[in-house]
Design a protein around this motif. Structure first.
Motif, PDB file in Angstrom:
ATOM      1  N   PHE A  15       6.873  -8.083  -0.546  1.00 17.00           N
ATOM      2  CA  PHE A  15       7.620  -6.957  -1.098  1.00 17.00           C
ATOM      3  C   PHE A  15       9.109  -7.111  -0.849  1.00 17.00           C
ATOM      4  O   PHE A  15       9.931  -6.850  -1.719  1.00 17.00           O
ATOM      5  CB  PHE A  15       7.107  -5.645  -0.503  1.00 17.00           C
ATOM      6  CG  PHE A  15       5.674  -5.388  -0.835  1.00 17.00           C
ATOM      7  CD1 PHE A  15       5.162  -5.791  -2.061  1.00 17.00           C
ATOM      8  CD2 PHE A  15       4.837  -4.776   0.054  1.00 17.00           C
ATOM      9  CE1 PHE A  15       3.833  -5.579  -2.379  1.00 17.00           C
ATOM     10  CE2 PHE A  15       3.504  -4.550  -0.252  1.00 17.00           C
ATOM     11  CZ  PHE A  15       3.007  -4.954  -1.468  1.00 17.00           C
ATOM     12  N   LEU A  16       9.438  -7.574   0.370  1.00 16.37           N
ATOM     13  CA  LEU A  16      10.843  -7.713   0.712  1.00 16.37           C
ATOM     14  C   LEU A  16      11.516  -8.755  -0.172  1.00 16.37           C
ATOM     15  O   LEU A  16      12.614  -8.530  -0.688  1.00 16.37           O
ATOM     16  CB  LEU A  16      10.960  -8.099   2.185  1.00 16.37           C
ATOM     17  CG  LEU A  16      12.260  -7.704   2.850  1.00 16.37           C
ATOM     18  CD1 LEU A  16      12.450  -6.200   2.776  1.00 16.37           C
ATOM     19  CD2 LEU A  16      12.273  -8.167   4.296  1.00 16.37           C
ATOM     20  N   VAL A  65      15.190  -8.387  -7.065  1.00 16.26           N
ATOM     21  CA  VAL A  65      15.558  -7.366  -8.042  1.00 16.26           C
ATOM     22  C   VAL A  65      16.908  -6.746  -7.695  1.00 16.26           C
ATOM     23  O   VAL A  65      17.716  -6.462  -8.581  1.00 16.26           O
ATOM     24  CB  VAL A  65      14.453  -6.295  -8.143  1.00 16.26           C
ATOM     25  CG1 VAL A  65      14.846  -5.211  -9.123  1.00 16.26           C
ATOM     26  CG2 VAL A  65      13.158  -6.923  -8.576  1.00 16.26           C
ATOM     27  N   LEU A 103      15.259   0.086   9.566  1.00 11.71           N
ATOM     28  CA  LEU A 103      14.378  -0.025   8.402  1.00 11.71           C
ATOM     29  C   LEU A 103      14.596   1.118   7.431  1.00 11.71           C
ATOM     30  O   LEU A 103      14.523   0.941   6.213  1.00 11.71           O
ATOM     31  CB  LEU A 103      12.920  -0.080   8.852  1.00 11.71           C
ATOM     32  CG  LEU A 103      12.541  -1.337   9.615  1.00 11.71           C
ATOM     33  CD1 LEU A 103      11.108  -1.263  10.090  1.00 11.71           C
ATOM     34  CD2 LEU A 103      12.730  -2.551   8.729  1.00 11.71           C
ATOM     35  N   VAL A 104      14.880   2.327   7.974  1.00 10.63           N
ATOM     36  CA  VAL A 104      15.120   3.467   7.089  1.00 10.63           C
ATOM     37  C   VAL A 104      16.352   3.206   6.233  1.00 10.63           C
ATOM     38  O   VAL A 104      16.331   3.411   5.012  1.00 10.63           O
ATOM     39  CB  VAL A 104      15.300   4.764   7.910  1.00 10.63           C
ATOM     40  CG1 VAL A 104      15.621   5.929   6.994  1.00 10.63           C
ATOM     41  CG2 VAL A 104      14.059   5.050   8.727  1.00 10.63           C
ATOM     42  N   VAL A 122      17.772   0.285   5.499  1.00 10.74           N
ATOM     43  CA  VAL A 122      17.496  -0.787   4.531  1.00 10.74           C
ATOM     44  C   VAL A 122      16.708  -0.226   3.346  1.00 10.74           C
ATOM     45  O   VAL A 122      17.008  -0.516   2.185  1.00 10.74           O
ATOM     46  CB  VAL A 122      16.721  -1.948   5.204  1.00 10.74           C
ATOM     47  CG1 VAL A 122      16.253  -2.944   4.163  1.00 10.74           C
ATOM     48  CG2 VAL A 122      17.601  -2.647   6.214  1.00 10.74           C
ATOM     49  N   GLY A 123      15.718   0.619   3.634  1.00 15.00           N
ATOM     50  CA  GLY A 123      14.927   1.229   2.566  1.00 15.00           C
ATOM     51  C   GLY A 123      15.775   2.083   1.649  1.00 15.00           C
ATOM     52  O   GLY A 123      15.673   1.990   0.421  1.00 15.00           O
ATOM     53  N   VAL A 124      16.648   2.917   2.241  1.00 16.57           N
ATOM     54  CA  VAL A 124      17.509   3.779   1.428  1.00 16.57           C
ATOM     55  C   VAL A 124      18.414   2.938   0.538  1.00 16.57           C
ATOM     56  O   VAL A 124      18.551   3.196  -0.665  1.00 16.57           O
ATOM     57  CB  VAL A 124      18.361   4.704   2.334  1.00 16.57           C
ATOM     58  CG1 VAL A 124      19.442   5.400   1.524  1.00 16.57           C
ATOM     59  CG2 VAL A 124      17.487   5.726   3.030  1.00 16.57           C
ATOM     60  N   MET A 184      18.027  -0.203  -0.478  1.00 17.97           N
ATOM     61  CA  MET A 184      17.280  -0.887  -1.541  1.00 17.97           C
ATOM     62  C   MET A 184      16.924   0.079  -2.663  1.00 17.97           C
ATOM     63  O   MET A 184      17.139  -0.211  -3.844  1.00 17.97           O
ATOM     64  CB  MET A 184      15.997  -1.511  -0.973  1.00 17.97           C
ATOM     65  CG  MET A 184      16.237  -2.810  -0.260  1.00 17.97           C
ATOM     66  SD  MET A 184      14.720  -3.754  -0.014  1.00 17.97           S
ATOM     67  CE  MET A 184      13.631  -2.619   0.776  1.00 17.97           C
ATOM     68  N   ALA A 185      16.371   1.246  -2.295  1.00 20.50           N
ATOM     69  CA  ALA A 185      15.967   2.209  -3.320  1.00 20.50           C
ATOM     70  C   ALA A 185      17.182   2.672  -4.120  1.00 20.50           C
ATOM     71  O   ALA A 185      17.144   2.717  -5.353  1.00 20.50           O
ATOM     72  CB  ALA A 185      15.264   3.399  -2.669  1.00 20.50           C
ATOM     73  N   LEU A 199      18.395  -0.004  -6.537  1.00 17.96           N
ATOM     74  CA  LEU A 199      17.501  -0.187  -7.674  1.00 17.96           C
ATOM     75  C   LEU A 199      17.643   0.967  -8.664  1.00 17.96           C
ATOM     76  O   LEU A 199      17.561   0.771  -9.873  1.00 17.96           O
ATOM     77  CB  LEU A 199      16.061  -0.295  -7.189  1.00 17.96           C
ATOM     78  CG  LEU A 199      15.755  -1.597  -6.459  1.00 17.96           C
ATOM     79  CD1 LEU A 199      14.469  -1.488  -5.684  1.00 17.96           C
ATOM     80  CD2 LEU A 199      15.677  -2.729  -7.459  1.00 17.96           C
ATOM     81  N   ILE A 200      17.866   2.182  -8.137  1.00 17.45           N
ATOM     82  CA  ILE A 200      17.967   3.331  -9.026  1.00 17.45           C
ATOM     83  C   ILE A 200      19.312   3.341  -9.742  1.00 17.45           C
ATOM     84  O   ILE A 200      19.398   3.577 -10.947  1.00 17.45           O
ATOM     85  CB  ILE A 200      17.760   4.641  -8.230  1.00 17.45           C
ATOM     86  CG1 ILE A 200      16.318   4.709  -7.728  1.00 17.45           C
ATOM     87  CG2 ILE A 200      18.073   5.857  -9.093  1.00 17.45           C
ATOM     88  CD1 ILE A 200      16.096   5.748  -6.658  1.00 17.45           C
ATOM     89  N   PRO A 205      19.807  -0.864 -11.873  1.00 16.82           N
ATOM     90  CA  PRO A 205      18.511  -1.536 -12.030  1.00 16.82           C
ATOM     91  C   PRO A 205      18.621  -2.985 -12.492  1.00 16.82           C
ATOM     92  O   PRO A 205      17.696  -3.759 -12.305  1.00 16.82           O
ATOM     93  CB  PRO A 205      17.768  -0.698 -13.068  1.00 16.82           C
ATOM     94  CG  PRO A 205      18.599   0.499 -13.303  1.00 16.82           C
ATOM     95  CD  PRO A 205      19.952   0.279 -12.738  1.00 16.82           C
ATOM     96  N   ALA A 250      10.221  -0.140  -2.803  1.00 13.39           N
ATOM     97  CA  ALA A 250      11.333   0.215  -1.920  1.00 13.39           C
ATOM     98  C   ALA A 250      11.129   1.622  -1.379  1.00 13.39           C
ATOM     99  O   ALA A 250      11.377   1.885  -0.202  1.00 13.39           O
ATOM    100  CB  ALA A 250      12.661   0.097  -2.667  1.00 13.39           C
ATOM    101  N   PHE A 297       8.449   1.481   1.230  1.00 11.46           N
ATOM    102  CA  PHE A 297       9.042   0.870   2.423  1.00 11.46           C
ATOM    103  C   PHE A 297       9.866   1.905   3.185  1.00 11.46           C
ATOM    104  O   PHE A 297       9.752   2.051   4.403  1.00 11.46           O
ATOM    105  CB  PHE A 297       9.925  -0.294   1.952  1.00 11.46           C
ATOM    106  CG  PHE A 297      10.576  -1.091   3.041  1.00 11.46           C
ATOM    107  CD1 PHE A 297       9.905  -2.136   3.643  1.00 11.46           C
ATOM    108  CD2 PHE A 297      11.862  -0.806   3.446  1.00 11.46           C
ATOM    109  CE1 PHE A 297      10.507  -2.879   4.637  1.00 11.46           C
ATOM    110  CE2 PHE A 297      12.473  -1.540   4.449  1.00 11.46           C
ATOM    111  CZ  PHE A 297      11.787  -2.592   5.042  1.00 11.46           C
ATOM    112  N   ALA A 333       9.172   3.442   6.843  1.00 10.39           N
ATOM    113  CA  ALA A 333      10.176   3.288   7.890  1.00 10.39           C
ATOM    114  C   ALA A 333      10.492   4.641   8.513  1.00 10.39           C
ATOM    115  O   ALA A 333      10.662   4.751   9.729  1.00 10.39           O
ATOM    116  CB  ALA A 333      11.444   2.660   7.307  1.00 10.39           C
TER     117      ALA A 333
END
Lengths: 339, 303
Positions: free
Chosen positions: A250-251, A257, A303-304, A306-308, A310-311, A314-315, A318, B102, B105, B109
């Motif tokens: 996934f990473l 992307v 991790l939180v 990094v997740g924010v 990435m999301a 992408l939003i 894109p 994402a 994930f 997290a």
């Protein structure tokens, strides 16, 4: 190589070399971040060679990385300790050991052969069916590597692997992966495959064999993935099957992307951006001094964030950081005219 | 082989199939209107489970915990639709799928952050675990939750069939699923159908969260992750283009894994995932559009 190819190669190569050079000036403790960033680039570029060029989403690419890592690891454990730690291995694996350079080449070959065998039936699929079928390949590979003690360590950690991937070798190995990826995408095969990505029906109508073109890319990406996995295991010195499984899948797709799925530069930029952010944040969890103030994040915040990021990327963007384009001479000229 | 499978195993397998079928409906509903495979569906369930654990640790009554679970899951579903699905509606399926990775994930997290900072890894929701007790029917030990799961799944699916078949909203949902553009041209409001699908999926996720937490009251950041992956595989193998084929696929994969896990001793099941996933590949190669899809009705093709 033409001038256009050289200029397209310049961006990714400069980024990889810069990562290696900057890494060589840092302390032993921070060097590991630069090493893992380089390995991430190699892995993401190997994913890109198939997913980016073909437009088919595959969740199976990390199985080639896993296979390469375990092959290179098992083949380079010194003979005198191998019989002790891995007694159940097939004799051919147990009684032979190769040098670590040979193990890199071997891992690439193993990855390519496996990808070719798996791809032969699977490359007929498209869309979601292809996604789930390649995911099934990842599950099978993981299951076998985790349970089958005749080919590997089973559920335990594969350890005692020589740690030979230093900054120089990581940089050179990643450069090889990047150069092969660019050479492929500018070749007749690469361009043909990209045509099938843009319009499969039109491509078939002009006589392109979509199945065969996808298969070549899948096998090449298997070879590069195997090589990246071998570099990875020689960096870590030990590995478990869970380290080259879902999370890495996934990473690395997210990195691709975020950078921009359809360009090599995007793969490199995405891998460096996310692993750079990740490294910075894991330092920040220990507390870093930044612009006069001290930044000290709570444990787990990395991790939180990094997740924010990435999301959000992408939003908001894109098509990726690079917009899926290469930066070459033509692009530079256009920018010059517009300025 | 059949002789080795006890009635006990079959009942448990049906219960598991029922839960997986509900998850399959949740994933299928959203896919129908958005063409989006929501990988973060499992994390909605995880959030619901954390809500139950929170309620249990603060000695809330069981009903209040369940209300909190539904509230949290529905709020998170609505947030996901507004912040993630809506901006990405026009993007390619690959971008949408990777974005839901994402999001998954990120939510994992966040759960891990809670776990790390309160000093214990994982939370327990003990107050609703009483439903996990067994009652004996005709010599078969049936856990109450298995009965609840089967009954709830049957009622939910029946209600959903009524909603889709008999109401205006259901008609609009079905129209949007079969051709979103034409449906909009004919006056179906995009925001309405997508919102309805996302909220229905959220209701199902909350229901599943309650049932999974009863079965396994130890809630961790990867709660329901494995189940979601298995259901996704089942949904695609069944045929994701239509709701009932997706549901059937979800039920079957839950039922099959329940039967196999119950019937075989543990030391024989280590290579079972390989066999199952090899079967998945064979099915997809033979019928890429899904096992239960009539041939010739789908756009999915082999090259």
């Amino acid at each position: 190589m033409s001038r256009a190819a050289l200029t397209q190669l310049a961006g990714p190569v400069a980024l990889v070399v810069a990562t290696g050079v900057v890494g060589s000036f840092t302390s032993r403790a921070t060097e590991i971040y630069f090493l893992s960033a380089l390995i991430s680039v190699a892995i993401v570029v190997s994913v890109y060679v198939f997913v980016g060029n073909s437009g088919v989403l595959s969740f199976g690419q990390i199985s080639f990385v896993a296979l390469g890592a375990f092959f290179a690891g098992v083949m380079t454990i010194p003979l005198e300790s191998k019989q002790g730690v891995l007694p159940d291995l097939y004799p051919v694996l147990r009684d032979h050991t190769v040098g670590d350079l040979a193990s890199l080449v071997g891992a690439a070959i193993v990855g390519a052969v496996f990808a070719l065998a798996v791809g032969l039936p699977l490359m007929r699929l498209s869309g979601l069916a292809a996604g789930i079928a390649t995911f099934a390949v990842l599950e099978i590979t993981h299951n076998l590597l985790r349970e089958w003690t005749k080919i590997g360590p089973g559920a335990t950690t594969l350890s005692l692997v020589p740690e030979t991937t230093g900054l120089l070798r990581a940089t050179l190995g990643t450069l090889v992966v990047v150069a092969v990826a660019l050479a492929y995408q500018r070749s007749r095969f690469g361009r043909t495959l990209r045509a099938t990505r843009e319009d499969p029906l039109a491509a078939q109508a002009v006589g392109i064999n979509v199945h065969r073109q996808r298969l070549w890319a899948f096998a090449l990406s298997g070879a590069l993935g195997g090589l990246a996995g071998a570099l990875y295991v020689h960096m870590l010195g030990s590995i478990t099957a869970d380290q080259v499984y879902l999370e890495l899948t996934f990473l690395s797709l997210a990195m691709l992307v975020v950078g921009g799925t359809t360009s090599l530069l995007g793969a490199v930029v995405g891998a460096l951006a996310i692993s750079g952010l990740d490294s910075f944040l894991s330092e920040a969890e220990q507390g870093v001094t930044l612009a006069g103030g001290t930044l000290d994040l709570p444990q787990g915040a990395r991790l939180v964030i990094v997740g924010v990021v990435m999301a959000a990327m992408l939003i908001l963007r894109p098509s990726g950081l690079t917009g899926g384009r290469e930066v070459g001479l033509g692009w530079l000229r256009r920018q010059g005219r517009n300025a | 082989m059949i002789g080795a499978i006890s009635a006990q195993t079959l009942v448990d397998a049906v219960g598991q199939g029922a839960i997986y079928a509900l998850m399959a409906v949740g994933i299928g509903l959203v896919f129908g209107v958005l063409r989006l495979v929501n990988f973060a569906y499992g994390q909605l369930i995880m959030a619901g489970a954390y809500a139950l654990a929170f309620a249990s640790q603060h000695d809330w009554p069981v009903w209040a915990g369940i209300v909190l679970c539904f509230a949290v899951v529905l709020a998170l579903s609505a947030l996901m639709e507004l912040a993630v699905f809506r901006p990405l509606r026009t993007q390619s399926p690959a971008v949408m799928l990777v974005t839901t990775f994402a999001v998954a994930f990120l939510l994992q997290a966040a759960a891990l952050l809670i776990d790390v900072n309160d000093g214990t890894l994982g939370e327990t929701a003990t107050s609703i675990a009483s439903l996990n007790q067994a009652i004996t029917i005709w010599g078969v030990d049936v856990r109450k939750i298995t009965l609840v799961a089967i009954v709830v799944a049957a009622i939910t699916l029946a209600l959903l069939a009524l909603l889709l078949g008999r109401t205006s909203l259901g008609l609009q949902l079905r129209a949007a699923s079969s051709d979103f553009h034409t449906a909009r041209l004919l006056g179906v409001r995009a925001g309405l159908v997508i919102g309805a699908a996302v909220l229905l999926a959220g209701l199902l996720a909350a229901t599943v969260a309650v049932m999974l937490t009863v079965q396994n009251p130890f809630v961790q950041y990867d709660f329901a992750l494995k189940e979601t992956i298995v259901v996704l595989v089942g949904v695609v193998v069944g045929g994701i283009d239509r709701l009932w084929t997706a549901t059937l696929g979800g039920f079957l994969i839950g039922f099959a894994s329940g039967v196999i896990n119950g019937a075989l001793p543990t030391d024989k099941t280590v290579f079972l995932p390989s066999v199952l996933f090899a079967l998945v590949i064979v099915v997809l190669l033979a019928r890429p559009a899904g096992l239960f899809t009539r041939s010739g009705t789908s756009l999915v093709e082999r090259v």
